[in-house]
Write an enzyme that holds these catalytic residues in place. Structure first.
Site, PDB file in Angstrom:
ATOM      1  N   ARG A  70      93.084  20.073  65.687  1.00 53.37           N
ATOM      2  CA  ARG A  70      92.789  20.695  64.405  1.00 53.37           C
ATOM      3  C   ARG A  70      92.009  21.982  64.609  1.00 53.37           C
ATOM      4  O   ARG A  70      92.238  22.983  63.946  1.00 53.37           O
ATOM      5  CB  ARG A  70      92.014  19.711  63.524  1.00 53.37           C
ATOM      6  CG  ARG A  70      92.873  18.580  63.008  1.00 53.37           C
ATOM      7  CD  ARG A  70      92.047  17.492  62.357  1.00 53.37           C
ATOM      8  NE  ARG A  70      91.345  17.967  61.168  1.00 53.37           N
ATOM      9  CZ  ARG A  70      90.466  17.201  60.494  1.00 53.37           C
ATOM     10  NH1 ARG A  70      90.187  15.973  60.920  1.00 53.37           N
ATOM     11  NH2 ARG A  70      89.870  17.664  59.423  1.00 53.37           N
ATOM     12  N   ASN A 102      85.168  20.993  53.247  1.00 52.81           N
ATOM     13  CA  ASN A 102      85.998  21.324  54.404  1.00 52.81           C
ATOM     14  C   ASN A 102      85.159  21.483  55.664  1.00 52.81           C
ATOM     15  O   ASN A 102      83.981  21.858  55.600  1.00 52.81           O
ATOM     16  CB  ASN A 102      86.804  22.592  54.131  1.00 52.81           C
ATOM     17  CG  ASN A 102      87.720  22.432  52.923  1.00 52.81           C
ATOM     18  OD1 ASN A 102      88.019  21.298  52.527  1.00 52.81           O
ATOM     19  ND2 ASN A 102      88.101  23.520  52.321  1.00 52.81           N
ATOM     20  N   ASP A 104      86.346  23.386  58.135  1.00 55.50           N
ATOM     21  CA  ASP A 104      86.772  24.638  58.780  1.00 55.50           C
ATOM     22  C   ASP A 104      85.766  25.745  58.466  1.00 55.50           C
ATOM     23  O   ASP A 104      84.870  25.563  57.645  1.00 55.50           O
ATOM     24  CB  ASP A 104      88.198  25.020  58.309  1.00 55.50           C
ATOM     25  CG  ASP A 104      88.288  25.354  56.817  1.00 55.50           C
ATOM     26  OD1 ASP A 104      89.171  24.797  56.131  1.00 55.50           O
ATOM     27  OD2 ASP A 104      87.468  26.162  56.333  1.00 55.50           O
ATOM     28  N   HIS A 119      80.583  17.893  54.559  1.00 56.08           N
ATOM     29  CA  HIS A 119      81.177  16.988  55.551  1.00 56.08           C
ATOM     30  C   HIS A 119      81.104  17.565  56.954  1.00 56.08           C
ATOM     31  O   HIS A 119      81.888  17.185  57.820  1.00 56.08           O
ATOM     32  CB  HIS A 119      82.635  16.694  55.165  1.00 56.08           C
ATOM     33  CG  HIS A 119      82.749  15.964  53.847  1.00 56.08           C
ATOM     34  ND1 HIS A 119      83.876  16.049  53.055  1.00 56.08           N
ATOM     35  CD2 HIS A 119      81.867  15.178  53.172  1.00 56.08           C
ATOM     36  CE1 HIS A 119      83.684  15.318  51.960  1.00 56.08           C
ATOM     37  NE2 HIS A 119      82.481  14.792  52.007  1.00 56.08           N
ATOM     38  N   CYS A 155      77.698  15.139  77.484  1.00 58.62           N
ATOM     39  CA  CYS A 155      76.416  15.749  77.102  1.00 58.62           C
ATOM     40  C   CYS A 155      75.629  16.151  78.355  1.00 58.62           C
ATOM     41  O   CYS A 155      75.524  15.365  79.306  1.00 58.62           O
ATOM     42  CB  CYS A 155      75.630  14.724  76.287  1.00 58.62           C
ATOM     43  SG  CYS A 155      73.900  15.115  76.039  1.00 58.62           S
ATOM     44  N   CYS A 158      72.253  13.662  78.460  1.00 59.74           N
ATOM     45  CA  CYS A 158      72.265  12.213  78.738  1.00 59.74           C
ATOM     46  C   CYS A 158      73.604  11.740  79.265  1.00 59.74           C
ATOM     47  O   CYS A 158      73.779  10.544  79.526  1.00 59.74           O
ATOM     48  CB  CYS A 158      71.910  11.439  77.453  1.00 59.74           C
ATOM     49  SG  CYS A 158      73.271  11.349  76.292  1.00 59.74           S
ATOM     50  N   GLY A 195      90.892  23.099  44.701  1.00 62.41           N
ATOM     51  CA  GLY A 195      91.645  22.457  45.776  1.00 62.41           C
ATOM     52  C   GLY A 195      91.076  21.145  46.259  1.00 62.41           C
ATOM     53  O   GLY A 195      90.993  20.894  47.465  1.00 62.41           O
ATOM     54  N   PRO A 222      97.271  22.876  42.064  1.00 66.71           N
ATOM     55  CA  PRO A 222      98.646  22.778  41.548  1.00 66.71           C
ATOM     56  C   PRO A 222      98.837  21.539  40.678  1.00 66.71           C
ATOM     57  O   PRO A 222      99.645  21.501  39.778  1.00 66.71           O
ATOM     58  CB  PRO A 222      99.513  22.700  42.812  1.00 66.71           C
ATOM     59  CG  PRO A 222      98.625  23.029  43.947  1.00 66.71           C
ATOM     60  CD  PRO A 222      97.221  22.880  43.511  1.00 66.71           C
TER      61      PRO A 222
END
Ligand code: BV8
Ligand code: ZN
Length: 259
Positions: A70, A102, A104, A119, A155, A158, A195, A222
């Site tokens: 993604r 989103n 992005d 998010h 990481c 750790c 959206g 839409p």
């Protein structure tokens, strides 16, 4: 599109505007939405299965590969006219708060600042065990060889597995971001909901919070769904067409952004 004449005037008069976006605002950039029947990730993957901590514990390579895929799509995409119009709107209203579901960075790449990411973000991976931030390499991730599997990096502190910096189902939203978003919705004059299918909670409560505090709410989709409370406008259409037109009607702006 012909708008109900009151709407451009409302937008011009608004002192505090909130724009609340979901996956649909990035659809015209070629980023599949979660629930779009044809191209949505939900249908191509079982996103509910992959977007959880258990899935990552179960199969870190499958989940990390999916998110890197993604992220690679995102690196190859551009903000669309909706992102540019939202960034331009901030120049025309005294106070604009942009809240997005989103993960992005297309709002930022169109020039929006102080974006509230409810998010999280694909750009901020961290250690699954100790939460240490992990800085992603500049180069685009390689399309994982066998389909979507890719071993997550480790990481530096750790040795734990690095996870995407998103909020998974069953995880709490970042409280300071959620508090700021809910407060902005409760104190605005007008909220543009752009959206989103309104399925994912607690983000889905935001338009209702605005309506119940007396603000007007505009649904740009839409397949728009009004909530049936307070002052609502329903604008059926693509965000990349409706938003630039709304700004032109309200502020007589030229075509926003883009090349
Ligand atoms: C939590 C990051 C508690 C990952 C995402 C109350 C009721 C019911 C369920 C719950 C509830 N409270 C909690 C839940 C459970 C769950 C939930 O909501 N489940 C749903 C599915 C029923 N919520 C959670 O688990 C949340 N956590 O509550 O934790 C807690 C508290 C304390 C301590 C521990 C735990 C966490 C939810 C966050 C999940 N993560 N994303 C990732 O991206 O992989 S959510 C994911 O869905 C994306 O962020 C996406 O943005 C988001 C919401 O979907 P939409 O944005 O609306 O996108 P969608 O595809 O659905 O719709 C697109 C819309 O665009 C459509 O309407 C379409 O018509 C329209 N469109 C298409 N093209 C265009 C367009 N519009 C305009 N222009 C276009 N061109
Ligand atoms: Zn660690």
């Amino acid at each position: 599109m012909k708008f109900d004449q009151a709407l451009p005037a409302q937008l011009r008069a608004a002192q505090r505007v909130v724009v609340f976006t979901g996956a649909g605002v990035s659809a015209e950039s070629g980023i599949p939405t979660f629930r779009d029947a044809l191209t949505g990730l939900w249908s191509r993957f079982d996103a509910a299965r992959l977007a959880t901590p258990d899935a990552f514990i179960d199969d870190p390579e499958l989940v990390w590969g999916w998110y890197e895929w993604r992220r690679m799509q995102l690196l190859a995409s551009q903000p669309n006219l909706a992102h540019w119009a939202i960034a331009q709107l901030a120049q025309h209203v005294p106070k604009l708060t942009l809240i997005t579901q989103n993960v992005d960075d297309l709002h930022e790449r169109a020039g929006s600042t102080k974006v509230l990411h409810l998010h999280g973000s694909l750009q901020q991976p961290r250690c699954f065990d100790c939460n240490e931030d992990y800085s992603l390499p500049d180069a685009a991730p390689q399309e994982p060889a066998e389909g979507r599997r890719l071993a997550p990096p480790r990481c530096s502190l750790c040795g734990g597995a690095v996870r995407p910096g998103v909020v998974w189902f069953g995880e709490s939203l970042p409280v300071p971001v959620m508090d700021a978003a809910f407060a902005a919705a409760a104190n605005c004059d007008l909220l543009l909901s752009v959206g989103t299918s309104g399925v994912v909670h607690p983000a889905a409560q935001i338009p209702e919070i605005a309506l119940r505090s007396g603000a007007g709410v505009v649904h740009v989709n839409p397949e728009p769904k009004a909530l049936g409370i307070g002052r609502e406008w329903v604008l059926p259409g693509l965000a990349g067409q409706v938003l630039p037109e709304l700004l032109r009607e309200a502020f007589n702006t030229a075509k926003a952004g883009g090349k």
